[in-house]
Scaffold this active site. Sequence first.
Site, PDB file in Angstrom:
ATOM      1  N   HIS A  47      -0.536  -1.155  10.932  1.00  0.00           N
ATOM      2  CA  HIS A  47      -0.740  -0.609   9.584  1.00  0.00           C
ATOM      3  C   HIS A  47      -2.233  -0.685   9.264  1.00  0.00           C
ATOM      4  O   HIS A  47      -2.888  -1.695   9.527  1.00  0.00           O
ATOM      5  CB  HIS A  47       0.072  -1.418   8.577  1.00  0.00           C
ATOM      6  CG  HIS A  47      -0.255  -1.093   7.159  1.00  0.00           C
ATOM      7  ND1 HIS A  47      -0.261   0.203   6.699  1.00  0.00           N
ATOM      8  CD2 HIS A  47      -0.607  -1.870   6.095  1.00  0.00           C
ATOM      9  CE1 HIS A  47      -0.590   0.200   5.416  1.00  0.00           C
ATOM     10  NE2 HIS A  47      -0.813  -1.043   5.031  1.00  0.00           N
ATOM     11  N   ASN A 105      -6.092   2.801   3.095  1.00  0.00           N
ATOM     12  CA  ASN A 105      -4.704   2.345   3.207  1.00  0.00           C
ATOM     13  C   ASN A 105      -3.785   3.380   2.558  1.00  0.00           C
ATOM     14  O   ASN A 105      -3.778   3.527   1.338  1.00  0.00           O
ATOM     15  CB  ASN A 105      -4.589   0.987   2.511  1.00  0.00           C
ATOM     16  CG  ASN A 105      -3.188   0.399   2.569  1.00  0.00           C
ATOM     17  OD1 ASN A 105      -2.234   1.072   2.941  1.00  0.00           O
ATOM     18  ND2 ASN A 105      -3.071  -0.852   2.193  1.00  0.00           N
ATOM     19  N   CYS A 138       4.395  -0.601   2.524  1.00  0.00           N
ATOM     20  CA  CYS A 138       3.683  -0.161   3.738  1.00  0.00           C
ATOM     21  C   CYS A 138       4.566  -0.182   4.983  1.00  0.00           C
ATOM     22  O   CYS A 138       4.194   0.376   6.018  1.00  0.00           O
ATOM     23  CB  CYS A 138       2.453  -1.033   3.959  1.00  0.00           C
ATOM     24  SG  CYS A 138       1.354  -1.017   2.537  1.00  0.00           S
TER      25      CYS A 138
END
Length: 329
Positions: free
Chosen positions: A256, A286, A116
């Site tokens: 994030h 996500n 990520c």
Amino acid sequence: MKRPSVQISAMGRSVPARVMTNYDFAAIGIETTHEWVMERTGISERHIAGPDDTTCSMGAKAARIAMQRAGVLPGEIDIIICSTATPDRLLPATAVDIQASLGASRAAAFDISAACCGFLYGMTMAEGLIQSGAAETVLLVSSEKMSAITDWTDRATCVLFGDGAGAAVIRRSQKGRGILSTFMRSDGTLADLLYRPAGGATTPMSPAVLEARTHLVHMAGREVFKHAVRSMAESADRALDGARINGGDIDLLIPHQANLRIIEATAKHASIPMSKVYVNVDRYGNTSSASIPIALDEAMQKGVVGEGSLVLMVAFGAGFTWASSVVRL
Ligand code: UT7
């Protein structure tokens, strides 16, 4: 000698057309509810790749938009960095497929694997490449087809992820704009808390791997959550310190987008009100390394931020990796 400043010249994004809501999980036999997913994660829906959407196709589409906005032609790109946890194939890199798709024949192209944090790791690399004189124009593409590595029988993880891509054209800065600070860390002793146990060179794909589903993402959710809250807080502090500013100076925090509760904890730690935090986890889930560039592009296109805005970006992901950056847009 003062190093030249480096800036994000333009952004682009691309997500698949297909939208999957929390209500759609019942149809694939997943025992969950919209209320559970919303309360625990803040996710309402996500975009899921169709048969023609690949990591390359989504990334190239985002890249074309960013290049058009930056006024950059394919032949002007020196380096293409693709951050992805879901390369279309393991060899060669997805970045070379993107290069071919764009016709960026002069470029060197390679992938990075930082989960990520891929966009912020990639941005830091792009900054260094430009400052060293190795490149003038870097195309950073973060593209993720998380649906391809999701275990669609595991309710604890399949509700979390989505597909999409974000891209940035990165060049020397003008008029005092640019990257003011960057911070990167990793801790490989915790790799097994969020990983794909098999399918690599150690345990190649086999009927047994397929049956055990160990080629798909496995996550110890609660543990990851705790580390994410702690590391995102540290990351925010380090990027703010590096830029010699505090949370009150920031126009927009782009964390994030994994879980709304983690986002809220990060904002609170940095003393940034939620009114100055960009949240789109409700619509995308996500998307791993694509999450920050998708959010940044959306925020720019909506006019939430513009030229001169001070933006703090903070990420955490598998590895573990964590990273942050302050940029003056
Ligand atoms: O991008 C990298 C960073 N990743 C992250 O930041 C993810 C971090 N982790 C999280 O966001 C959270 O841990 C999750 C959202 C994954 C899970 O939330 P949680 O509050 O930690 O739930 P849990 O895993 O502790 O599970 C609580 C309960 C369990 O039932 P029991 O054992 O208490 O009876 C689970 O079986 O919730 C159950 N559960 C579900 N129930 C309905 C797990 N998934 C679901 C589901 N629907 N989809």
